[in-house]
Design an enzyme around this catalytic site. Structure first.
Site, PDB file in Angstrom:
ATOM      1  CB  CYS A 113      -0.962  -0.002   1.193  1.00 19.98           C
ATOM      2  SG  CYS A 113      -2.432  -1.016   0.894  1.00 19.98           S
ATOM      3  CG  ASP A 132     -38.233 -39.180 -38.184  1.00 15.30           C
ATOM      4  OD1 ASP A 132     -38.256 -38.089 -37.593  1.00 15.30           O
ATOM      5  OD2 ASP A 132     -38.957 -39.454 -39.166  1.00 15.30           O
TER       6      ASP A 132
HETATM    7 ZN   LIG Z   1      -2.161  -2.716   2.374  1.00 14.89          ZN
END
Ligand SMILES: [Zn+2]
Ligand SMILES: *[C@@H]1O[C@H](CO)[C@@H](O)[C@H](O)[C@H]1NC(C)=O
Ligand SMILES: *[C@@H]1O[C@H](CO)[C@@H](O)[C@H](O)[C@H]1NC(C)=O
Ligand SMILES: *[C@@H]1O[C@H](CO)[C@@H](O)[C@H](O)[C@H]1NC(C)=O
Length: 512
Positions: free
Chosen positions: A25, A327
Site C-alpha cells: 500500500c 427420426d
Molecule cells: Zn495494504
C-alpha cells in the site's frame, strides 16, 4: 534500493508505515506503477522501504515510531506465529521458497504480521486466490480478473490519504488522490502474474471473479446516506462519506483480522466444436427422448458424442445443434450430418490436431451406433453458417418401399424420369403436436428406383431440405400431394429410410 522512489516520498513513506500501512500500500500511495515491485515478497519490499528511509545500516525496528502503528507484541499474539505463517506461504505461494526465506531473514520485522490498515490484508495474502484457480486446473491464454472489495476499504484509503496529506503538505508537493495506484489494480498485478505464468496469448480468456469481505468493519459503512447514495452508484465518493460521518478516525484504526476471501468463481469462455456424424442404428434418437420426464431410449446421438468431448475439454455442459435431424428409426450414412456443440466452461480450451484425432477416435470406438468425422474447433460466428440457407440445401435419401400390389421392374422405371416435382405438404400428423399446421411446398429434385422383388424396391431421392420423405411415400392420408401412392396408383409404405447425404459444405472437411 531498486524502488523507484524519490526524496520527496520519504515523509509519505514514513507516515504510512507508522500508520500501519502494508509495504504494497505504501508503494500504491507513492504512485509506483512498476508491477514487478509489487510482486516481490512483502518483507523484501518493507526492507527496501526502510533502507530508503534510513540507509541500509540502521533499519531495525524503528518503523513503529508513533503509537498508531501496530504494537509488535500485540500483533504476534493476534496474528499467526511467524513460523506458521512462513509455512503457509511456502505451501501456497508461487514463489513460496523465496517468500519463506525472506520471512525467516526478516523475522525481526514483525510489522508485516499486522493487518494493513488500508487494504485490510488484501495485498498481504493473495495466495488463496491463486490456489483456488489452480485447483480447477484450467488451461487458458489470458485471465480476466474481477475483484469485489468491501466498500469500507475506500473509506479507509481516503482516511489514510487525508492523514498523509495533512502531514506532507508543506514538505512535498500535494499528493493527488487520483495518482494513487488503485487497490484492485495492484491486486490484479499480484494475482494475475502468479496464476498465468504458465501460458501466454490472448485467445480464450478465463474469467475469475474474486470477492472479499471484512465483517468486523462492515459497520464503518453503515452510514445510511453512504449506503444509498454512494454504494449504489458503484463509485467510491469517500469525501462525501467523510463529510457525513465526521468521526471516522484518521488514519484508520488498526484491524485485528484480514479480509476474508468470500468466494472465487472461475468461468472459461465457451469453446465451439463442429463435425459430422453418422448414425447406424434404427433405435437411437438424436436428443434425449423424454416423455413426461421419463426417458424412452437409453441414449441419444448427442449424448454419445458429448460424453468423450466433455471429458476431453473438461467442460461443465454443452449445447448441441445440427443441420436438420433424423427420426429415431432413420440412419444417417455417407459423409454424415453436420453438427456443432457449444462447450460450457471448458477447463481446457485447445486441442491440437493429434488430440482432436484421438478424441474423434474415442467417440468412434465408444459405440457402434455412431461415428464422427471432421471434428474441429470453430468460432461462435462460424456456427451460424450451419443454419444459414438451410432450406435451400439438398439431402439425398434411400427408402425401402413396400407395395401392396405385386410389381415388375418396368412398373416403377418411369419414376426415374420425374424431375423437380413440387409437393404440397400439410404438416404431418406425427409432428402436428410440435409444429404449426401449415402447407409447405417442397421440391423432390430427382428420384431413382432399384427393383428388389414383387413387393419391394429401393427408392433414391434427392430433395430440398425439410421435405417429409415418409409422408411423400405413404401420403399421410392425402395430406402430402402428390405422393408415391398417387404416382404408382397403389398403396405403398416406407419400411426403412437412410439419409445418404446432407449437402451442407460446413464444417470444412479434414484430410486424414
Ligand atoms: Zn495494504
Ligand atoms: C504514545 O506512547 C507514549 C508512551 O508510551 C505516550 O506517552 C503517548 O501519549 C502516546 N501517544 C499517543 C498519541 O497515544
Ligand atoms: C444453447 O443454445 C441456445 C440457442 O443458441 C441458446 O438460446 C441457449 O441459451 C444455449 N444454452 C446454454 C446453456 O448456453
Ligand atoms: C471415425 O469414423 C469416421 C467414420 O467412419 C471416419 O471417417 C474417421 O476417420 C474415424 N476417425 C478416427 C480417428 O477413428
Amino acid at each position: 534500493v531498486m524502488l523507484p522512489l524519490k526524496d520527496k516520498d520519504k515523509p509519505v513513506v514514513q507516515k504510512l508505515l507508522s500508520a500501519g500501512c502494508c509495504a504494497r500500500c505504501v508503494l500504491r500511495f507513492c504512485c509506483v506503477r512498476v508491477q514487478a515491485a509489487y510482486r516481490r515478497p512483502q518483507q523484501e519490499i518493507l526492507k527496501d522501504l526502510q533502507d530508503f528511509l534510513h540507509g541500509p545500516e540502521k533499519n531495525q525496528c524503528d518503523v513503529s515510531t508513533d503509537n498508531k502503528s501496530c504494537d509488535p507484541v500485540v500483533s504476534e499474539a493476534a496474528a499467526d506465529p511467524p513460523s506458521k505463517r512462513a509455512k503457509l506461504e511456502t505451501d501456497l505461494s508461487d514463489d513460496g521458497q523465496a517468500e519463506a526465506a525472506a520471512a525467516a531473514a526478516a523475522a525481526i520485522i514483525t510489522e508485516t504480521h499486522c493487518v494493513c490498515v488500508v487494504c485490510l490484508g488484501v495485498l498481504q495474502e493473495f495466495s488463496d486466490t491463486d490456489q483456488a484457480v489452480k485447483t480447477e486446473k484450467y488451461e487458458f491464454d489470458s485471465l480476466v480478473l474481477s475483484v469485489s472489495l468491501p466498500a469500507q476499504l475506500c473509506v479507509r484509503e481516503h482516511s489514510c490519504w487525508l492523514h498523509v496529506k495533512k502531514e506532507v503538505r508543506e514538505k512535498s508537493p500535494l499528493l493527488d488522490k487520483e495518482d494513487i495506484v488503485p487497490l484492485k489494480e495492484a491486486y490484479k498485478w499480484l494475482v494475475q502474474s502468479t496464476i498465468s505464468t504458465e501460458l501466454g496469448g490472448v485467445f480464450s480468456p478465463l474469467e475469475v471473479a474474486v470477492e472479499f469481505s471484512h465483517n468486523p468493519t462492515d459497520s464503518d459503512c453503515e452510514c445510511h446516506l453512504y449506503q444509498q447514495t454512494i454504494l449504489h452508484k458503484n463509485k467510491c465518493k469517500c469525501w462525501a462519506f467523510m463529510s457525513v460521518c465526521r468521526h471516522y478516525s484518521c488514519p484508520p484504526t488498526q484491524p485485528s483480522s484480514s479480509c476474508v476471501l468470500q468466494g472465487i468463481q472461475c468461468l472459461h469462455q465457451s469453446v465451439f466444436i463442429a463435425g459430422r456424424y453418422n448414425k447406424f442404428c434404427r433405435s437411437l434418437p438424436q436428443t434425449p427422448w423424454l416423455i413426461d420426464g421419463e426417458r424412452r431410449m437409453e441414449s441419444s446421438v448427442e449424448e454419445l458424442i458429448a460424453a468423450p468431448v466433455l471429458s476431453a475439454f473438461r467442460a461443465n455442459g454443452f449445447n448441441f445443434s445440427s443441420s436438420g435431424r433424423e427420426d429415431v428409426d432413420v440412419r444417417t450414412l455417407g459423409n454424415g450430418r453436420p453438427f456443432a456443440m457449444e462447450l460450457l466452461n471448458p477447463h481446457r480450451a485447445r486441442l491440437n490436431v493429434q488430440d482432436m484425432k484421438q478424441l474423434q477416435e474415442s467417440i468412434n470406438v465408444s459405440s457402434d451406433k455412431i461415428r464422427v468425422r471432421d471434428l474441429q474447433i470453430v468460432s461462435r460466428e462460424a456456427m451460424g453458417r450451419m443454419k444459414e440457407g438451410e432450406e435451400e440445401k439438398t439431402k439425398t435419401y434411400t427408402a425401402l418401399i413396400w407395395t401392396r400390389k405385386p410389381i415388375k421392374k418396368e412398373d416403377i422405371a418411369f419414376i426415374s424420369d420425374i424431375k423437380e416435382l413440387t409437393l404440397d405438404q400439410k404438416t404431418p400428423l406425427r409432428v402436428l403436436h410440435r409444429r404449426a399446421l401449415a402447407v409447405r411446398q417442397r421440391v423432390v429434385h430427382s428420384m431413382n428406383t432399384r427393383f428388389l422383388d414383387a413387393h419391394h424396391f429401393h427408392l433414391e431421392l434427392k430433395t430440398q431440405a425439410g421435405t417429409y420423405v415418409k409422408e411423400f411415400v405413404h401420403g399421410d392420408f392425402g395430406r402430402t400431394k402428390p405422393n408415391l401412392c398417387d404416382l404408382l396408383k397403389m398403396d405403398t409404405d416406407i419400411l426403412e429410410l437412410d439419409v445418404e447425404s446432407v449437402d451442407v459444405d460446413w464444417p470444412p472437411s479434414i484430410q486424414e
